[in-house]
Design a protein around this motif. Structure first.
Motif, PDB file in Angstrom:
ATOM      1  N   GLY A 272     -14.689  -0.814  -4.663  1.00 35.41           N
ATOM      2  CA  GLY A 272     -13.687  -1.196  -3.677  1.00 35.41           C
ATOM      3  C   GLY A 272     -12.435  -0.351  -3.806  1.00 35.41           C
ATOM      4  N   VAL A 273     -11.444  -0.728  -3.054  1.00 37.21           N
ATOM      5  CA  VAL A 273     -10.136  -0.095  -3.157  1.00 37.21           C
ATOM      6  C   VAL A 273      -9.084  -1.180  -3.017  1.00 37.21           C
ATOM      7  N   ASP A 274      -8.121  -1.160  -3.877  1.00 34.23           N
ATOM      8  CA  ASP A 274      -6.917  -2.007  -3.818  1.00 34.23           C
ATOM      9  C   ASP A 274      -6.658  -2.797  -5.084  1.00 34.23           C
ATOM     10  N   ALA A 275      -7.712  -3.007  -5.850  1.00 32.69           N
ATOM     11  CA  ALA A 275      -7.555  -3.806  -7.059  1.00 32.69           C
ATOM     12  C   ALA A 275      -6.886  -5.140  -6.772  1.00 32.69           C
ATOM     13  N   THR A 276      -7.438  -5.869  -5.820  1.00 30.08           N
ATOM     14  CA  THR A 276      -6.894  -7.193  -5.537  1.00 30.08           C
ATOM     15  C   THR A 276      -7.183  -8.139  -6.689  1.00 30.08           C
ATOM     16  N   ALA A 277      -6.383  -9.191  -6.761  1.00 31.13           N
ATOM     17  CA  ALA A 277      -6.591 -10.179  -7.811  1.00 31.13           C
ATOM     18  C   ALA A 277      -7.981 -10.786  -7.700  1.00 31.13           C
ATOM     19  N   GLU A 278      -8.400 -11.081  -6.475  1.00 32.18           N
ATOM     20  CA  GLU A 278      -9.698 -11.710  -6.269  1.00 32.18           C
ATOM     21  C   GLU A 278     -10.829 -10.851  -6.841  1.00 32.18           C
ATOM     22  N   GLY A 279     -10.770  -9.552  -6.582  1.00 32.55           N
ATOM     23  CA  GLY A 279     -11.836  -8.679  -7.034  1.00 32.55           C
ATOM     24  C   GLY A 279     -11.975  -8.643  -8.545  1.00 32.55           C
ATOM     25  N   GLN A 280     -10.871  -8.904  -9.234  1.00 33.74           N
ATOM     26  CA  GLN A 280     -10.907  -8.889 -10.688  1.00 33.74           C
ATOM     27  C   GLN A 280     -11.273 -10.246 -11.271  1.00 33.74           C
ATOM     28  N   LEU A 281     -11.358 -11.234 -10.412  1.00 35.94           N
ATOM     29  CA  LEU A 281     -11.626 -12.587 -10.897  1.00 35.94           C
ATOM     30  C   LEU A 281     -13.081 -12.999 -10.724  1.00 35.94           C
ATOM     31  N   VAL A 282     -13.825 -12.213  -9.974  1.00 42.84           N
ATOM     32  CA  VAL A 282     -15.199 -12.615  -9.694  1.00 42.84           C
ATOM     33  C   VAL A 282     -16.161 -11.965 -10.683  1.00 42.84           C
ATOM     34  N   THR A 283     -17.375 -12.485 -10.679  1.00 46.05           N
ATOM     35  CA  THR A 283     -18.443 -11.912 -11.486  1.00 46.05           C
ATOM     36  C   THR A 283     -19.524 -11.395 -10.572  1.00 46.05           C
ATOM     37  N   PRO A 284     -19.938 -10.167 -10.672  1.00 46.27           N
ATOM     38  CA  PRO A 284     -19.389  -9.156 -11.569  1.00 46.27           C
ATOM     39  C   PRO A 284     -18.029  -8.651 -11.101  1.00 46.27           C
ATOM     40  N   ARG A 285     -17.209  -8.335 -12.069  1.00 44.88           N
ATOM     41  CA  ARG A 285     -15.863  -7.855 -11.768  1.00 44.88           C
ATOM     42  C   ARG A 285     -15.955  -6.500 -11.056  1.00 44.88           C
ATOM     43  N   LEU A 286     -15.128  -6.363 -10.062  1.00 43.36           N
ATOM     44  CA  LEU A 286     -15.206  -5.204  -9.176  1.00 43.36           C
ATOM     45  C   LEU A 286     -14.678  -3.923  -9.824  1.00 43.36           C
ATOM     46  N   THR A 287     -15.429  -2.857  -9.649  1.00 41.27           N
ATOM     47  CA  THR A 287     -14.863  -1.537  -9.913  1.00 41.27           C
ATOM     48  C   THR A 287     -14.074  -1.140  -8.673  1.00 41.27           C
ATOM     49  N   THR A 288     -12.878  -0.702  -8.870  1.00 43.57           N
ATOM     50  CA  THR A 288     -12.016  -0.477  -7.714  1.00 43.57           C
ATOM     51  C   THR A 288     -10.984   0.594  -8.023  1.00 43.57           C
ATOM     52  N   ILE A 289     -10.106   0.838  -7.094  1.00 45.47           N
ATOM     53  CA  ILE A 289      -9.039   1.822  -7.302  1.00 45.47           C
ATOM     54  C   ILE A 289      -7.711   1.155  -7.031  1.00 45.47           C
ATOM     55  N   ARG A 290      -6.841   1.262  -7.989  1.00 50.40           N
ATOM     56  CA  ARG A 290      -5.513   0.689  -7.792  1.00 50.40           C
ATOM     57  C   ARG A 290      -4.596   1.766  -7.228  1.00 50.40           C
ATOM     58  N   ILE A 291      -3.976   1.423  -6.152  1.00 50.48           N
ATOM     59  CA  ILE A 291      -3.073   2.374  -5.514  1.00 50.48           C
ATOM     60  C   ILE A 291      -1.641   2.039  -5.891  1.00 50.48           C
ATOM     61  N   ASP A 292      -0.976   3.005  -6.410  1.00 45.66           N
ATOM     62  CA  ASP A 292       0.408   2.825  -6.827  1.00 45.66           C
ATOM     63  C   ASP A 292       1.307   3.397  -5.743  1.00 45.66           C
ATOM     64  N   ASN A 293       2.072   2.546  -5.117  1.00 43.04           N
ATOM     65  CA  ASN A 293       2.877   3.075  -4.032  1.00 43.04           C
ATOM     66  C   ASN A 293       4.298   3.453  -4.413  1.00 43.04           C
ATOM     67  N   ARG A 294       4.511   3.602  -5.697  1.00 43.05           N
ATOM     68  CA  ARG A 294       5.833   4.067  -6.112  1.00 43.05           C
ATOM     69  C   ARG A 294       6.138   5.458  -5.566  1.00 43.05           C
ATOM     70  N   PRO A 295       5.179   6.365  -5.636  1.00 42.21           N
ATOM     71  CA  PRO A 295       5.465   7.692  -5.069  1.00 42.21           C
ATOM     72  C   PRO A 295       5.827   7.619  -3.592  1.00 42.21           C
ATOM     73  N   VAL A 296       5.121   6.796  -2.875  1.00 41.46           N
ATOM     74  CA  VAL A 296       5.447   6.611  -1.463  1.00 41.46           C
ATOM     75  C   VAL A 296       6.870   6.102  -1.323  1.00 41.46           C
ATOM     76  N   MET A 297       7.158   5.103  -2.162  1.00 42.69           N
ATOM     77  CA  MET A 297       8.492   4.524  -2.105  1.00 42.69           C
ATOM     78  C   MET A 297       9.561   5.568  -2.404  1.00 42.69           C
ATOM     79  N   ASP A 298       9.289   6.393  -3.387  1.00 44.47           N
ATOM     80  CA  ASP A 298      10.261   7.422  -3.738  1.00 44.47           C
ATOM     81  C   ASP A 298      10.509   8.363  -2.571  1.00 44.47           C
ATOM     82  N   ARG A 299       9.415   8.695  -1.947  1.00 44.26           N
ATOM     83  CA  ARG A 299       9.549   9.622  -0.830  1.00 44.26           C
ATOM     84  C   ARG A 299      10.330   8.989   0.315  1.00 44.26           C
ATOM     85  N   ILE A 300      10.024   7.761   0.589  1.00 43.32           N
ATOM     86  CA  ILE A 300      10.745   7.055   1.638  1.00 43.32           C
ATOM     87  C   ILE A 300      12.215   6.950   1.283  1.00 43.32           C
TER      88      ILE A 300
END
Lengths: 331, 331
Positions: A272-300
């Motif tokens: 998946g993508v987003d690393a939501t809380a739900e995805g980490q709470l289920v079995t099997p736990r989701l492999t996913t990608i956490r997006i860090d929007n700090r760089p976006v924020m910095d640019r903005i």
DNA sequence: CTGTTAGCGCGTTCAT
DNA sequence: ATGAACGCGCTAACAG
């Protein structure tokens, strides 16, 4: 008769001027930090303004300036990470420091109407979180608004974060050995502003590596629908890797796989993508990608600051990647 | 590619007047449907306006009216699914029909700043989705804004949807037999605008039925945190029913229970609210409550319509309840 | 150096 | 059907 009924009429610069014993022009000058005045005068004006709780009329100001103090944040019709509100909150605070007020506008089904609505505010700036097309952006810019870009699907693909995310998912899905790859998009295309770029990234990667181009399927977020969507892809009997648009889609695919009795991650690996809380709470736990929007924020933030002519402090060009894979039990 | 020259300056009512061969006053009257004019004149004005793509300046209008055409929708800091976006979308469309433009404002951590920001728009109306306190409402109303939904006499606590939801959850949780009840709120209280009312509903229900008052715990959305929060409640050894603030919390509680090795729903029954897609895709499938916000929308639409003097009393009395339980495998 | 006058920008509305 | 004035803040030009 209620004596409190008085319509509070807001104080104008005239009221402040009268109270401070100066002219309206002086009030304006002092409040905008223009011209030099004796501290005595400055103080009187400032005090008068404070005592009257004077707030300059946005309408009057917009009228003379030709544009408002509004920054419109345009948000796509999608739920990406629940921290979107935090992002907006920070934009709001940052903009506030420059005397700008932030409003959010959800992109509606009709792009033209959305654009018209945004234009109607005569905003000083528009923060685009992934909605605007090229012509919309230039239309806004033509009208004098500064468009603060984030994800542009059409500019150099290799720079597009979503493009890279697509490739990152492939690498992860294939790390356990070769398997057929499918990209699982949302059923509602309107909710899918980033999917196309991710799919493009995947196609390019497979192309470069001499692999077949991944299929693209659309997965509804209910069990029955997801099941029939997945079944068509599983029929070939070889292990399948599904790169999903987000964690919700991934959960639908997993539910479908469970129902169909395929083993995860052996026969079916999912990401998946987003690393939501739900995805980490289920079995099997989701492999996913956490997006860090700090760089976006910095640019903005930098673009926002440059609106007021402040030094555009360009931060380091290449830091760490703004997203990282979260290893789960589905790959 | 049509290289149409972008007009740097928007047309004003003066331009329209000139083109139609009338005065600005006439333009204003015709465009606002005031006074009676020969069809010939009307037509000329309308055509001129259309050809020039004339849009009245919001600033100019706001200046003379004393307030803007803006409707601010204030949204609580809470994870909102796409359902909230749909709600806002519909408000936007409805408001548009009345010539009003909608903006969204996320409630920040500081209520006063939020209020000030909202006031700053001099909005004609404010749609409150659950953030405003009594004094904030009256402050807005004192400044001339209409706060929607309007408070109505029948809006006692017992009619508060959240109050009823709390009770509904109890009935569901206890339908399998008596058990100890706990209310699981979010860890971040700021994200929890509706929890208190639901908890109140539960307390009242238990009180009426001679049951002990439910505990209230706060559950973080990660496995370890949820686990320790739940463990404290499970120590008593009797079956536990957990009424959760939303589906995400419910999934955290379930994950914790799974980790702790308790049986669901025998030893631990769990209920969420929202009927998210994720909750219906996991095993065990969540018992939850689906909230239908059509009634809310109807009410908002009616209040919006009454802004333009259109007395729209179409909504019948209470039809079906605006929320219904979804039976899952967790109760 | 300190502060004022005058007029602009745009749509609306009263009185003619 | 119109001219003129209004609402509010900003700023060029100007006076003390």
């Amino acid at each position: 008769m209620n004596s409190e009924l008085q319509q509070k009429k807001r104080p104008t610069s005239f009221d402040v001027a009268k109270r401070a014993g100066v002219s309206r022009a002086t009030v304006s000058h002092v409040l905008n930090g223009q011209g030099r005045f004796p501290d005595e005068t400055r103080k009187r004006v400032l005090e008068a303004a404070a005592e009257l709780q004077y707030t300059p009329s946005p309408a009057g100001r917009a009228l003379v300036r030709g544009r408002s103090d509004i920054v419109v944040v345009v948000i796509p019709y999608t739920t990406f990470g629940s921290n979107l509100q935090d992002l907006v909150d920070e934009i709001t605070v940052r903009a506030d420091k420059h005397g700008l007020s932030v409003v959010v506008r959800f992109a509606g089904p009709d792009p033209d109407k959305t654009l018209a609505a945004v234009q109607n505010f005569r905003p000083v700036a528009v923060v685009d979180l992934g909605v605007l097309g090229a012509e919309q952006r230039s239309s806004l810019e033509a009208s004098g608004a500064v468009v603060i870009p984030r994800l542009r699907p059409e500019d150099s693909l290799e720079n597009n974060p979503n493009f890279v995310i697509g490739q990152m998912m492939l690498e992860e899905l294939l790390s356990r050995g070769p398997r057929r790859i499918v990209f699982a998009a949302l059923l509602d295309e309107r909710s899918d502003p980033f999917g196309p770029a991710r799919y493009e990234g995947m196609k390019q990667w497979t192309n470069v590596h001499g692999l077949p181009t991944p299929d693209r399927i659309q997965v509804p977020l209910d069990l029955a629908g997801a099941q029939s969507a997945l079944q068509r892809e599983l029929s070939e009997g070889q292990p399948l890797g599904v790169a999903c648009y987000n964690d919700a889609v991934a959960m639908a695919v997993l539910a479908a796989g469970r129902e169909l009795g395929v083993s995860v991650p052996e026969q079916l690996s999912v990401m998946g993508v987003d690393a939501t809380a739900e995805g980490q709470l289920v079995t099997p736990r989701l492999t996913t990608i956490r997006i860090d929007n700090r760089p976006v924020m910095d640019r903005i933030a930098a673009d926002l600051a440059s609106l007021s002519g402040q030094a555009n402090r360009t931060s380091g060009a290449a830091e760490t990647l703004p997203f990282k894979p979260i290893s789960g039990e589905t790959t």
